[in-house]
Scaffold this motif. Structure first.
Motif, short mmCIF file in Angstrom:
data_model
loop_
_atom_site.label_atom_id
_atom_site.label_comp_id
_atom_site.label_asym_id
_atom_site.label_seq_id
_atom_site.Cartn_x
_atom_site.Cartn_y
_atom_site.Cartn_z
N HIS A 289 -7.76 5.41 -6.30
CA HIS A 289 -6.91 4.26 -6.00
C HIS A 289 -6.56 3.54 -7.29
O HIS A 289 -7.41 3.40 -8.18
CB HIS A 289 -7.62 3.28 -5.06
N ILE B 53 -2.98 4.94 -3.25
CA ILE B 53 -4.08 5.85 -2.95
C ILE B 53 -3.59 7.28 -3.11
O ILE B 53 -2.61 7.69 -2.49
CB ILE B 53 -4.60 5.63 -1.51
N THR B 54 -4.26 8.02 -3.98
CA THR B 54 -3.92 9.42 -4.23
C THR B 54 -4.99 10.31 -3.61
O THR B 54 -6.18 10.09 -3.82
CB THR B 54 -3.83 9.70 -5.74
N PHE C 267 0.66 5.90 -0.44
CA PHE C 267 -0.15 7.12 -0.53
C PHE C 267 0.64 8.21 -1.25
O PHE C 267 1.82 8.41 -0.98
CB PHE C 267 -0.52 7.62 0.86
N GLU D 178 -11.11 4.87 -0.29
CA GLU D 178 -10.05 4.42 -1.20
C GLU D 178 -9.36 3.16 -0.66
O GLU D 178 -8.94 2.29 -1.43
CB GLU D 178 -9.05 5.54 -1.45
N SER D 179 -9.23 3.06 0.66
CA SER D 179 -8.66 1.83 1.22
C SER D 179 -9.56 0.65 0.93
O SER D 179 -9.10 -0.49 0.83
CB SER D 179 -8.42 1.98 2.73
N HIS E 77 -11.08 0.04 -1.87
CA HIS E 77 -10.67 -0.49 -3.17
C HIS E 77 -9.41 -1.35 -3.02
O HIS E 77 -9.30 -2.42 -3.63
CB HIS E 77 -10.40 0.67 -4.14
N TYR E 78 -8.47 -0.86 -2.21
CA TYR E 78 -7.24 -1.63 -2.00
C TYR E 78 -7.53 -2.98 -1.35
O TYR E 78 -7.04 -4.02 -1.82
CB TYR E 78 -6.28 -0.82 -1.11
N LEU F 285 0.85 -1.20 0.00
CA LEU F 285 0.00 0.00 0.00
C LEU F 285 0.88 1.24 0.00
O LEU F 285 1.95 1.26 0.62
CB LEU F 285 -0.89 -0.02 1.24
#
Length: 361
Positions: free
Chosen positions: A154, A159-160, A134, A192-193, A195-196, A132
Motif C-alpha cells: 500500500h 493497494i497493489t 487497486f 493492505e486496507s 494501512h489505508y 482508494l
C-alpha cells in the motif's frame, strides 16, 4: 457473510451468485440495499422505487455480480462501487489472467462489503484526494522468486496486489517459503486496507497518542524495522503482544495485522450467525442464534460481546477441521495485549473511546 434471498423465488442464494440455482433467475447484489435484485433483459431492475443496473464488469465480462444504483445507473458504462476502485487490471485477453482476476475481484467485494457495512469511506482515488485504488499486476517473470516481481503493498491510498496471489499453488509456495501459518487473498486485501484506513482514521488525529501507547512509535524507521524483521525474525515473546509474527515488525504492520484480524472476526461471525450456528458451546437447538439480530457482529456492540462469541467459535471451527483430517482453520492464539489492540481497532471503527492502557479485562 450474510445469506441472501433470490428476489424471484425466495430461495437462499450466496454472495457471489449471479444465478439462482433454484429457479434459474439472473440475480445481482445491490450494495446500497445489501440485497439481491433481479435484472431484466436490459440488465436493469427497479425495486422499491430504486433503479439498479448491472456493473459493466458484470454485463460484459462476468467478472462481477454487483449492481449500480440510482443516477449512476444511467451512465453509459457504469461500474459498481467495488469495480470503480480499480486503477489497473491484468491483461484480460490472457485466459489465466482472467481466472486470477475474477478470484481477486470476488475477494475484494467481500472487503468492500465489510467496509460498507461498517460505514467506512470507499471513495475512488480518481474522485479526489484521500481516495482508494487497486492495481492488480502480474510479475514480469512467471515466478514469485525471480526478478520482475510485483510487490503487494500500500502507498498513499493505492493497494497493489500481485495477481499470482490468486494462484493457489504459487500462494502456497510463498506461504511455505515465508513460514506463514496462514496466507489468503482476502487476508492480503484486509491487511493492505488496514494501512489505508490507518491513514484515514488515525494519522493526524487525537487517536495517534493512544495508538502509540498501545502499538508503539509509528515514526520508527519503517524500512529498517522490516529489514531487521526479515533478518532476525520476530522476538521470541511476540505471541504475548501481537496477533501474528509479522505484526511485531513495526507498529504500522501491527495495526494492519490487527485490522485484518478484526475484519476476519466480523466476517466469520456474520457467516456463523447467518447459518444459525450456536456460538455458545452450551446452547441448545431451541436457542438458535440466527433469529436474533443482536448477534449480527456489524451492529453496534461492545468488543467483549464479540470476543465472547468469537473464541468458542474458533474452537468449534478447528475441531471441525480436525474431524475432517485438516490442519486448524484458525491457527491463532489471542493474548491479552493482542485483544486490547483488536479492541482499539473496534473503537476506531465504531467511533467509541479507545481502551485504557493496561491488560485486557
Amino acid at each position: 457473510m450474510k445469506l441472501l434471498a433470490c428476489p424471484a423465488c425466495g430461495a437462499t442464494v450466496y454472495f457471489n451468485n449471479s444465478l439462482c440455482t433454484a429457479c434459474g433467475a439472473e440475480i445481482g447484489f445491490a450494495p446500497g440495499a445489501m440485497a439481491m435484485v433481479a435484472p431484466g433483459p436490459d440488465g436493469s431492475a427497479t425495486v422499491q422505487g430504486r433503479r439498479w443496473r448491472k456493473c459493466t464488469h458484470y454485463a460484459q465480462l462476468m467478472g462481477c455480480n454487483w449492481m449500480v444504483e440510482g443516477e449512476d445507473a444511467g451512465l453509459t458504462q457504469p461500474f459498481c462501487v467495488s469495480c470503480r476502485l480499480n486503477r489497473t487490471v491484468p491483461d484480460l485477453s490472457q485466459p489465466w489472467n482472467r481466472t486470477l482476476w475474477k478470484r481477486l475481484e470476488e475477494e475484494k467485494r467481500r472487503l468492500i462489503y465489510a467496509a460498507l457495512r461498517l460505514g467506512l469511506p470507499v471513495a475512488p482515488m480518481a474522485d479526489g484526494p484521500g481516495g482508494l485504488a487497486f492495481d492488480f499486476l502480474a510479475d514480469v517473470a512467471p515466478s514469485f522468486s525471480e526478478t520482475g516481481r510485483v510487490m503487494t503493498g500500500h502507498a498513499e491510498g493505492l493497494i497493489t496486489i500481485n495477481i499470482a496471489e490468486a494462484d493457489p499453488v504459487a500462494r502456497e509456495r510463498m506461504r511455505a517459503q515465508m513460514a506463514e501459518p496462514y496466507r489468503t487473498i482476502l487476508g492480503h486485501l484486509r491487511h493492505e486496507s488496514g494501512h489505508y484506513y490507518w491513514d484515514r482514521l488515525v494519522r493526524g488525529t487525537a487517536l495517534l497518542g493512544p495508538f502509540r501507547a498501545l502499538f508503539g512509535d509509528d515514526s520508527a524507521d519503517y524500512n529498517a524495522a522490516l529489514a531487521q524483521h526479515y533478518a532476525n525474525g520476530p522476538p521470541p515473546d511476540w505471541p504475548q503482544h501481537h496477533v501474528s509474527a509479522y505484526a511485531a515488525a513495526h507498529p504500522w504492520e501491527d495495526w494492519a495485522e490487527s485490522w485484518n484480524h478484526y475484519l476476519l472476526m466480523l466476517d466469520t461471525l456474520e457467516t456463523a450467525w447467518a447459518f444459525g450456528l450456536g456460538l455458545d458451546p452450551g446452547a441448545t437447538a431451541a436457542r438458535a442464534l440466527a433469529a436474533d439480530p443482536a448477534r449480527d457482529p456489524y451492529r453496534p456492540t461492545d468488543f467483549d460481546t464479540l470476543v465472547a462469541q468469537w473464541l468458542p467459535l474458533t474452537v468449534a471451527i478447528n475441531a471441525l477441521n480436525a474431524s475432517m483430517g485438516h490442519e486448524p482453520a484458525y491457527p491463532f492464539a489471542l493474548g491479552a495485549v493482542a485483544l486490547r489492540k483488536l479492541a482499539f481497532v473496534h473503537a476506531v471503527v465504531r467511533g467509541t473511546p479507545p481502551p485504557e492502557p493496561g491488560g485486557y479485562p
